[in-house]
Design a protein around this motif. Structure first.
Motif, mmCIF file in Angstrom:
data_model
loop_
_atom_site.group_PDB
_atom_site.id
_atom_site.type_symbol
_atom_site.label_atom_id
_atom_site.label_comp_id
_atom_site.label_asym_id
_atom_site.label_seq_id
_atom_site.Cartn_x
_atom_site.Cartn_y
_atom_site.Cartn_z
ATOM 1 N N LEU A 35 15.053 -48.912 -31.741
ATOM 2 C CA LEU A 35 14.482 -49.324 -32.342
ATOM 3 C C LEU A 35 12.728 -50.285 -31.185
ATOM 4 C CD1 LEU A 35 15.180 -50.118 -35.883
ATOM 5 C CD2 LEU A 35 13.070 -48.434 -35.631
ATOM 6 N N ARG A 36 13.633 -51.067 -30.495
ATOM 7 C CA ARG A 36 12.250 -51.239 -29.409
ATOM 8 C C ARG A 36 12.312 -50.589 -29.327
ATOM 9 N NH1 ARG A 36 14.975 -54.190 -26.518
ATOM 10 N NH2 ARG A 36 17.542 -53.899 -26.940
ATOM 11 N N PHE A 37 12.427 -49.709 -28.361
ATOM 12 C CA PHE A 37 11.737 -48.547 -27.540
ATOM 13 C C PHE A 37 10.541 -47.732 -27.848
ATOM 14 C CE2 PHE A 37 12.727 -43.642 -26.337
ATOM 15 C CZ PHE A 37 12.056 -43.797 -24.607
ATOM 16 N N LEU A 38 11.222 -47.493 -29.166
ATOM 17 C CA LEU A 38 10.069 -46.505 -29.957
ATOM 18 C C LEU A 38 8.844 -47.464 -29.932
ATOM 19 C CD1 LEU A 38 11.394 -45.028 -32.782
ATOM 20 C CD2 LEU A 38 10.990 -43.958 -31.102
ATOM 21 N N ILE A 39 8.935 -49.144 -30.624
ATOM 22 C CA ILE A 39 7.798 -49.411 -30.767
ATOM 23 C C ILE A 39 7.140 -50.004 -28.904
ATOM 24 C CG2 ILE A 39 7.643 -51.276 -31.165
ATOM 25 C CD1 ILE A 39 9.196 -51.828 -33.285
ATOM 26 N N GLN A 40 7.911 -50.280 -28.033
ATOM 27 C CA GLN A 40 7.286 -50.916 -27.498
ATOM 28 C C GLN A 40 6.909 -50.250 -26.398
ATOM 29 O OE1 GLN A 40 10.241 -53.509 -25.324
ATOM 30 N NE2 GLN A 40 10.721 -54.069 -26.951
ATOM 31 N N GLU A 41 7.532 -49.061 -26.613
ATOM 32 C CA GLU A 41 7.247 -47.728 -25.254
ATOM 33 C C GLU A 41 6.773 -46.584 -25.811
ATOM 34 O OE1 GLU A 41 7.856 -47.579 -22.167
ATOM 35 O OE2 GLU A 41 8.735 -49.764 -22.447
ATOM 36 N N TRP A 42 6.287 -46.531 -27.144
ATOM 37 C CA TRP A 42 5.744 -45.091 -28.057
ATOM 38 C C TRP A 42 5.031 -45.394 -29.044
ATOM 39 C CZ3 TRP A 42 6.306 -40.417 -26.512
ATOM 40 C CH2 TRP A 42 7.038 -39.601 -25.037
ATOM 41 N N GLY A 43 4.528 -47.346 -28.703
ATOM 42 C CA GLY A 43 3.605 -46.969 -29.945
ATOM 43 C C GLY A 43 3.785 -46.908 -31.410
ATOM 44 N N PHE A 44 5.243 -46.604 -31.537
ATOM 45 C CA PHE A 44 5.675 -46.443 -33.005
ATOM 46 C C PHE A 44 5.243 -47.615 -34.014
ATOM 47 C CE2 PHE A 44 7.697 -42.957 -31.828
ATOM 48 C CZ PHE A 44 7.629 -41.948 -32.807
ATOM 49 N N THR A 45 4.755 -48.179 -35.034
ATOM 50 C CA THR A 45 4.165 -49.364 -35.817
ATOM 51 C C THR A 45 4.913 -49.317 -37.378
ATOM 52 O OG1 THR A 45 1.802 -47.742 -37.017
ATOM 53 C CG2 THR A 45 2.101 -49.207 -34.959
ATOM 54 N N VAL A 46 5.279 -48.065 -37.439
ATOM 55 C CA VAL A 46 6.117 -48.386 -39.286
ATOM 56 C C VAL A 46 7.281 -48.012 -39.374
ATOM 57 C CG1 VAL A 46 5.899 -47.104 -41.343
ATOM 58 C CG2 VAL A 46 4.269 -47.558 -40.144
ATOM 59 N N TYR A 47 8.408 -48.443 -40.380
ATOM 60 C CA TYR A 47 9.845 -48.520 -39.483
ATOM 61 C C TYR A 47 9.797 -48.533 -41.279
ATOM 62 C CZ TYR A 47 14.394 -49.852 -39.441
ATOM 63 O OH TYR A 47 15.888 -49.545 -39.380
ATOM 64 N N ALA A 48 11.147 -47.552 -41.097
ATOM 65 C CA ALA A 48 11.236 -47.811 -42.985
ATOM 66 C C ALA A 48 13.185 -47.478 -43.141
ATOM 67 C CB ALA A 48 10.918 -46.464 -43.346
ATOM 68 N N ALA A 49 13.588 -48.288 -43.637
ATOM 69 C CA ALA A 49 14.831 -48.136 -43.915
ATOM 70 C C ALA A 49 15.595 -48.113 -45.417
ATOM 71 C CB ALA A 49 15.743 -49.204 -42.293
ATOM 72 N N GLU A 50 16.908 -47.998 -45.542
ATOM 73 C CA GLU A 50 17.595 -48.015 -46.780
ATOM 74 C C GLU A 50 17.703 -49.005 -47.555
ATOM 75 O OE1 GLU A 50 21.832 -46.911 -46.395
ATOM 76 O OE2 GLU A 50 20.553 -46.171 -44.598
ATOM 77 N N SER A 51 18.077 -50.325 -46.742
ATOM 78 C CA SER A 51 17.991 -51.276 -47.324
ATOM 79 C C SER A 51 17.450 -53.250 -45.877
ATOM 80 C CB SER A 51 19.627 -51.479 -47.545
ATOM 81 O OG SER A 51 20.124 -52.078 -46.409
ATOM 82 N N ARG A 52 17.063 -53.521 -47.057
ATOM 83 C CA ARG A 52 16.204 -54.843 -46.849
ATOM 84 C C ARG A 52 16.836 -54.977 -45.499
ATOM 85 N NH1 ARG A 52 16.311 -60.135 -47.009
ATOM 86 N NH2 ARG A 52 14.140 -60.712 -46.319
ATOM 87 N N ASP A 53 18.577 -55.146 -45.484
ATOM 88 C CA ASP A 53 18.928 -55.634 -43.877
ATOM 89 C C ASP A 53 18.750 -54.889 -42.843
ATOM 90 O OD1 ASP A 53 22.659 -56.448 -45.905
ATOM 91 O OD2 ASP A 53 20.494 -57.815 -45.537
ATOM 92 N N HIS A 54 18.456 -53.805 -43.244
ATOM 93 C CA HIS A 54 18.835 -52.724 -42.018
ATOM 94 C C HIS A 54 17.729 -53.020 -41.657
ATOM 95 C CE1 HIS A 54 22.839 -51.382 -42.031
ATOM 96 N NE2 HIS A 54 22.635 -51.887 -42.900
ATOM 97 N N SER A 55 16.536 -53.161 -41.902
ATOM 98 C CA SER A 55 14.883 -53.323 -41.714
ATOM 99 C C SER A 55 14.850 -54.737 -40.965
ATOM 100 C CB SER A 55 14.289 -53.598 -43.034
ATOM 101 O OG SER A 55 14.461 -54.212 -43.524
ATOM 102 N N GLN A 56 15.455 -55.543 -41.024
ATOM 103 C CA GLN A 56 15.155 -57.218 -40.089
ATOM 104 C C GLN A 56 15.294 -56.418 -38.738
ATOM 105 O OE1 GLN A 56 13.988 -59.577 -42.670
ATOM 106 N NE2 GLN A 56 14.709 -57.835 -43.895
ATOM 107 N N PRO A 57 15.951 -55.889 -37.807
ATOM 108 C CA PRO A 57 15.085 -56.100 -36.932
ATOM 109 C C PRO A 57 13.686 -55.640 -36.147
ATOM 110 C CG PRO A 57 17.933 -55.479 -36.885
ATOM 111 C CD PRO A 57 17.230 -55.680 -38.292
#
Length: 75
Positions: free
Chosen positions: A44-66
């Motif tokens: 996720l850090r790679f996708l955000i920092q290196e590729w400019g991704f801005t949206v992250y969807a997860a199946e549960s709240r706990d997994h979306s926190q990082p």
């Protein structure tokens, strides 16, 4: 565990696979295995920092926190 500012050189092949895609799906794996969460966080850090991704969807709240922390902080 890799430092937050660690190089993403080892993930370069993943970047080549992503190409111009704007949507990337990550396998959830087992939620009870620490290493799965750590690599998901790193990707996720790679996708955000290196590729400019801005949206992250997860199946549960706990997994979306990082990912959410990275989006909120811009890092």
């Amino acid at each position: 565990m890799a430092a937050a500012d660690a190089s993403f050189d080892d993930l370069a092949p993943l970047g080549r696979l992503i190409g111009s895609a704007r949507i990337v799906a990550l396998e959830g794996g087992s939620h009870r295995i620490l290493e799965h969460g750590l690599i998901r966080d790193r990707i996720l850090r790679f996708l955000i920092q290196e590729w400019g991704f801005t949206v992250y969807a997860a199946e549960s709240r706990d997994h979306s926190q990082p990912g959410r922390r990275h989006l909120d902080s811009g890092r």
